[in-house]
Write a protein that holds these residues in place. Sequence first.
Motif, short mmCIF file in Angstrom:
data_model
loop_
_atom_site.label_atom_id
_atom_site.label_comp_id
_atom_site.label_asym_id
_atom_site.label_seq_id
_atom_site.Cartn_x
_atom_site.Cartn_y
_atom_site.Cartn_z
N LEU A 177 15.46 -2.79 6.43
CA LEU A 177 14.14 -2.76 5.50
C LEU A 177 13.96 -2.83 3.84
O LEU A 177 13.56 -3.60 3.03
N SER A 178 14.94 -1.71 3.40
CA SER A 178 14.47 -1.20 2.07
C SER A 178 15.90 -1.76 1.54
O SER A 178 15.38 -2.67 0.61
N ARG A 179 16.66 -2.07 2.22
CA ARG A 179 17.98 -3.84 1.84
C ARG A 179 17.24 -4.58 1.66
O ARG A 179 17.55 -5.11 0.23
N LEU A 180 16.38 -5.35 1.97
CA LEU A 180 15.75 -6.70 1.68
C LEU A 180 14.63 -6.88 1.21
O LEU A 180 14.61 -7.27 -0.04
N ILE A 181 13.89 -5.54 1.08
CA ILE A 181 12.36 -5.41 0.05
C ILE A 181 12.62 -4.48 -1.36
O ILE A 181 11.81 -4.31 -1.65
N GLY A 182 13.31 -3.39 -0.79
CA GLY A 182 14.03 -3.20 -2.89
C GLY A 182 13.04 -1.58 -2.87
O GLY A 182 12.91 -0.84 -4.04
N LEU A 183 12.44 -1.58 -1.75
CA LEU A 183 11.68 0.45 -1.24
C LEU A 183 12.64 1.06 -0.91
O LEU A 183 12.87 0.76 -0.34
N PRO A 184 12.38 2.39 -1.35
CA PRO A 184 13.43 3.65 -0.84
C PRO A 184 13.07 3.66 1.12
O PRO A 184 11.88 3.42 1.37
N PRO A 185 14.19 3.97 1.21
CA PRO A 185 13.84 4.08 2.91
C PRO A 185 12.95 4.74 3.34
O PRO A 185 12.33 4.11 4.16
N ALA A 186 12.77 5.62 2.89
CA ALA A 186 11.57 6.40 3.50
C ALA A 186 10.23 5.79 3.10
O ALA A 186 9.41 6.37 3.60
N ILE A 187 10.03 5.19 2.60
CA ILE A 187 8.64 4.61 1.98
C ILE A 187 8.75 3.16 3.02
O ILE A 187 7.73 2.63 3.57
N ALA A 188 9.76 2.28 3.13
CA ALA A 188 10.00 1.11 3.61
C ALA A 188 9.26 1.70 5.74
O ALA A 188 9.36 1.37 6.22
N THR A 189 10.28 3.08 5.67
CA THR A 189 9.63 3.41 7.37
C THR A 189 8.69 3.31 7.15
O THR A 189 7.96 3.05 8.48
N ALA A 190 7.68 4.14 6.13
CA ALA A 190 6.36 4.93 6.62
C ALA A 190 5.52 4.07 6.45
O ALA A 190 4.28 3.63 7.45
N THR A 204 0.95 -1.31 -0.01
CA THR A 204 -0.21 -0.04 -0.01
C THR A 204 0.49 0.99 -0.03
O THR A 204 0.69 2.58 -1.04
N THR A 205 1.60 1.31 0.83
CA THR A 205 2.84 2.45 1.27
C THR A 205 4.24 2.52 0.40
O THR A 205 3.82 3.59 -0.03
N GLY A 206 3.89 1.65 -0.59
CA GLY A 206 4.89 1.64 -1.87
C GLY A 206 4.18 1.91 -2.59
O GLY A 206 5.19 2.58 -4.03
N LEU A 207 2.83 1.94 -2.91
CA LEU A 207 2.67 3.16 -4.36
C LEU A 207 1.77 3.87 -3.78
O LEU A 207 1.93 4.60 -4.82
N THR A 208 0.93 4.08 -2.70
CA THR A 208 0.85 5.77 -2.05
C THR A 208 2.24 6.07 -2.08
O THR A 208 1.50 7.87 -2.39
#
Length: 316
Positions: A251-264, A185-189
């Motif tokens: 988490l960003s390193r493991l799943i490939g999302l930007p750090p800000a998105i992974a945190t959010a 969800t956050t990865g898209l929004t």
Amino acid sequence: MRRRVPGSLIIGLTLVATSSSLWAAADVTLRIADQKGGMRAVLEAANQLQGLDYQIKWHEFPAAAPLAEALNAGAVDAGIIGDAPLLFVLAQGAPVKAIAVDKYDPYGTALLVRPDSPLTGAASLKGKTIATGRGSIGHFIALRALEQAGVAPTEVKWRFLAPADARIALLNKDVDVWATWEPYTTGLTGTGQGKVLVNGRGHIQGNTFLAATEDVLADPRRRAALQDYLARLAKAENWARDHTRAYGVTLSRLIGLPPAIATAQYESRNARWQRIDAATITQQQQTADYWLKQGMILKPLDVKPTFDARFTLSAP
């Protein structure tokens, strides 16, 4: 007899955690099923994988359905799984029990649409196409949202897809709605590619479980290792609430999302591991009864025997 698991079922990503006792590490191994790096990331970020006297072998899954199949087949020992997928595998007679619950804010389990979508709510979904995983928590929220809006499930079109395929289908305008969960969800929004049409608050319970096979629960040494793993997982999650940026980087390193998105997405969930209690069992029974009504479970399921309440957690 357990079913054989296709070789493609278990996706790459294997890690053996360090151990403080070579004898114990060689003797006890937990095969842990994770989704999008969630448990592994928080444990790594909080340094909770140090000093283990057992090994952890990680298996990564994109969603709960294949993870549930792996649990059912005995290909993994324990894994993190949503309430609905756990119920389906239990209804099939899987030798699995839930040992702890991660309570979370269900806002991020949502119906997503493109930014330019004219849809205004669940009532506007008649005749529209919804992509989600069959029997997933996304499927559950879609059904609940439609029900509360007075729209029958037969009045929409369903496309049952894996998360990656559902995302592409939404962006390519092949479907109107994607019913999904975090971190999708956050990865898209968070990247401006979608918006929330309906969020999960008021529609779902917000329960994710750590489930284990009965073989592991019957083995005193592996059960003790699993108790230690659970305690470390809860400590790590408590740590992450106070160190969200550090956790987001891992988490960003493991799943490939930007750090800000992974945190959010983590902040959106605001999750806390808890012991199994009577309220959780009641909630899970309500969910089982709902799926029975929807025809996804074919006969009544008493959920009480599907929990193992022996596992303990310290107060955060």
